[in-house]
Write a protein that holds these residues in place. Structure first.
Motif, PDB file in Angstrom:
ATOM      1  N   GLN A  62       9.465  28.658  45.159  1.00  8.78           N
ATOM      2  CA  GLN A  62      10.759  29.325  44.986  1.00  8.78           C
ATOM      3  C   GLN A  62      10.858  30.618  45.792  1.00  8.78           C
ATOM      4  OE1 GLN A  62       9.907  28.308  40.662  1.00  8.78           O
ATOM      5  NE2 GLN A  62      12.071  28.890  40.528  1.00  8.78           N
ATOM      6  N   ASN A  63      12.088  31.034  46.027  1.00 10.44           N
ATOM      7  CA  ASN A  63      12.346  32.185  46.886  1.00 10.44           C
ATOM      8  C   ASN A  63      11.704  33.468  46.401  1.00 10.44           C
ATOM      9  OD1 ASN A  63      13.917  30.806  48.791  1.00 10.44           O
ATOM     10  ND2 ASN A  63      15.798  31.101  47.615  1.00 10.44           N
ATOM     11  N   ASP A  64      11.627  33.678  45.099  1.00  9.69           N
ATOM     12  CA  ASP A  64      11.072  34.938  44.606  1.00  9.69           C
ATOM     13  C   ASP A  64       9.622  35.133  45.023  1.00  9.69           C
ATOM     14  OD1 ASP A  64      13.113  36.400  43.469  1.00  9.69           O
ATOM     15  OD2 ASP A  64      12.959  35.448  41.514  1.00  9.69           O
TER      16      ASP A  64
ATOM     17  N   ALA B 226      11.507  38.667  44.716  1.00  9.38           N
ATOM     18  CA  ALA B 226      11.032  39.654  43.735  1.00  9.38           C
ATOM     19  C   ALA B 226       9.530  39.877  43.790  1.00  9.38           C
ATOM     20  CB  ALA B 226      11.454  39.216  42.326  1.00  9.38           C
ATOM     21  N   ALA B 227       8.764  38.842  44.109  1.00  7.66           N
ATOM     22  CA  ALA B 227       7.301  38.973  44.139  1.00  7.66           C
ATOM     23  C   ALA B 227       6.723  38.820  45.543  1.00  7.66           C
ATOM     24  CB  ALA B 227       6.666  37.950  43.207  1.00  7.66           C
ATOM     25  N   TYR B 228       7.576  38.722  46.542  1.00 11.69           N
ATOM     26  CA  TYR B 228       7.088  38.448  47.895  1.00 11.69           C
ATOM     27  C   TYR B 228       6.121  39.519  48.393  1.00 11.69           C
ATOM     28  CZ  TYR B 228       7.018  37.601  52.912  1.00 11.69           C
ATOM     29  OH  TYR B 228       6.611  37.382  54.206  1.00 11.69           O
ATOM     30  N   GLU B 229       6.444  40.786  48.158  1.00  7.79           N
ATOM     31  CA  GLU B 229       5.579  41.866  48.654  1.00  7.79           C
ATOM     32  C   GLU B 229       4.184  41.805  48.047  1.00  7.79           C
ATOM     33  OE1 GLU B 229       6.085  44.200  51.055  1.00  7.79           O
ATOM     34  OE2 GLU B 229       7.883  43.044  51.501  1.00  7.79           O
TER      35      GLU B 229
ATOM     36  N   SER C 253      19.531  32.009  45.394  1.00  8.59           N
ATOM     37  CA  SER C 253      19.008  33.069  44.522  1.00  8.59           C
ATOM     38  C   SER C 253      17.488  33.098  44.594  1.00  8.59           C
ATOM     39  CB  SER C 253      19.433  32.813  43.070  1.00  8.59           C
ATOM     40  OG  SER C 253      18.742  31.682  42.543  1.00  8.59           O
ATOM     41  N   GLY C 254      16.887  34.101  43.950  1.00  9.00           N
ATOM     42  CA  GLY C 254      15.432  34.155  43.887  1.00  9.00           C
ATOM     43  C   GLY C 254      14.832  32.980  43.161  1.00  9.00           C
ATOM     44  N   ALA C 255      15.580  32.402  42.230  1.00 13.03           N
ATOM     45  CA  ALA C 255      15.102  31.255  41.456  1.00 13.03           C
ATOM     46  C   ALA C 255      15.225  29.942  42.205  1.00 13.03           C
ATOM     47  CB  ALA C 255      15.880  31.163  40.139  1.00 13.03           C
ATOM     48  N   ASP C 256      15.975  29.938  43.308  1.00 12.06           N
ATOM     49  CA  ASP C 256      16.201  28.713  44.063  1.00 12.06           C
ATOM     50  C   ASP C 256      14.933  28.295  44.797  1.00 12.06           C
ATOM     51  OD1 ASP C 256      17.580  26.564  45.103  1.00 12.06           O
ATOM     52  OD2 ASP C 256      18.808  27.750  46.490  1.00 12.06           O
TER      53      ASP C 256
END
Length: 239
Positions: A43-45, A52-55, A128-131
């Motif tokens: 997912q995108n996050d 949201a968690a990529y970093e 979205s981040g959930a996608d």
């Protein structure tokens, strides 16, 4: 490694090699009719820049080549019509009212990770981040991939993944996805407990830092039936 040697090593507090015990298992062969590829949280996050968690995970993703490796696994599985399962992480408004959370669960809630507006309306999901990560959608939305109901903490204990695997006659599961030491690890544990043969793909995962990744590898080596690379997994899938 013989069982006695392993017990002795543990008793002495020796550090197990990150090559892992499971790397020493006999060569694998797959029965494609009872084998599936499982990807957790694609997912995108986790995977898209700005997620949201990529970093937290980006360095490990780049070091391992995780994003490309997961894509290659999807493609290899689809090329031979191997069963593919995805276990996503989604939170709905009613999940905001939990009374008890662990520290990381609280952080996930605070930053709005994997948030969805409605169980019954997916209008807010796209992009979205959930996608799902865009490059994977052609595999996930091909009408064949099984998308389980969302897991809520880390493992599949709270979703229908085990039911879906059983109903398809799956016995062997190759696992990759996010995050290596959390959901991917927890899916491994629950599937092993449920009697599945589990093969972990060690460079098709990502973790929040090297220490977390090494912790995941240690657990994979002790618990999974085998731990292999993406290249080896693709060779197994399409010899």
């Amino acid at each position: 490694m013989k069982p006695l040697s392993l017990l002795a090593a543990l008793a002495l507090g020796c550090t197990l090699s990150t090559a892992t015990l499971a790397d020493q298992m006999e060569p694998l062969e797959l029965d494609h009719s009872s084998t599936a590829l499982l990807i957790t949280d694609p997912q995108n996050d986790f995977l898209r820049e700005g997620g949201a968690a990529y970093e937290l995970v980006k360095d490990n993703l780049k070091q391992l080549g995780t994003i490309d490796n997961i894509g290659s696994l999807f493609q290899a599985a689809k090329d031979v019509d191997l069963a593919v399962f995805v276990s996503p992480h989604w939170y709905f408004p009613h999940d905001d009212h939990w009374q008890y959370r662990g520290a990381l669960q609280q952080t996930i809630n605070d930053i709005g990770m994997f948030k969805r507006a409605s169980v019954t309306d997916a209008g807010d999901l796209t992009n979205s981040g959930a996608d799902f990560y865009e490059p994977y959608k052609k595999y996930i939305y091909d009408g064949k991939t099984v998308i389980s109901s969302p897991h809520k903490v880390y493992g599949p204990d709270s979703n229908d993944l085990v039911l879906q695997l059983r109903k398809r006659g799956i016995q062997t599961v190759l696992i990759g996805g996010m995050a290596a030491n959390l959901c991917t690890d927890s899916h491994m544990r629950e599937l092993v407990e449920n009697g599945f043969e589990v093969i972990m793909i060690k460079d098709a995962v990502g973790a929040p830092g090297e220490a977390a990744y090494q912790a995941a590898l240690t657990n994979y080596g002790m618990i999974a039936n085998s731990v292999i690379s993406t290249a080896d997994a693709i060779e197994l899938i399409d010899p």
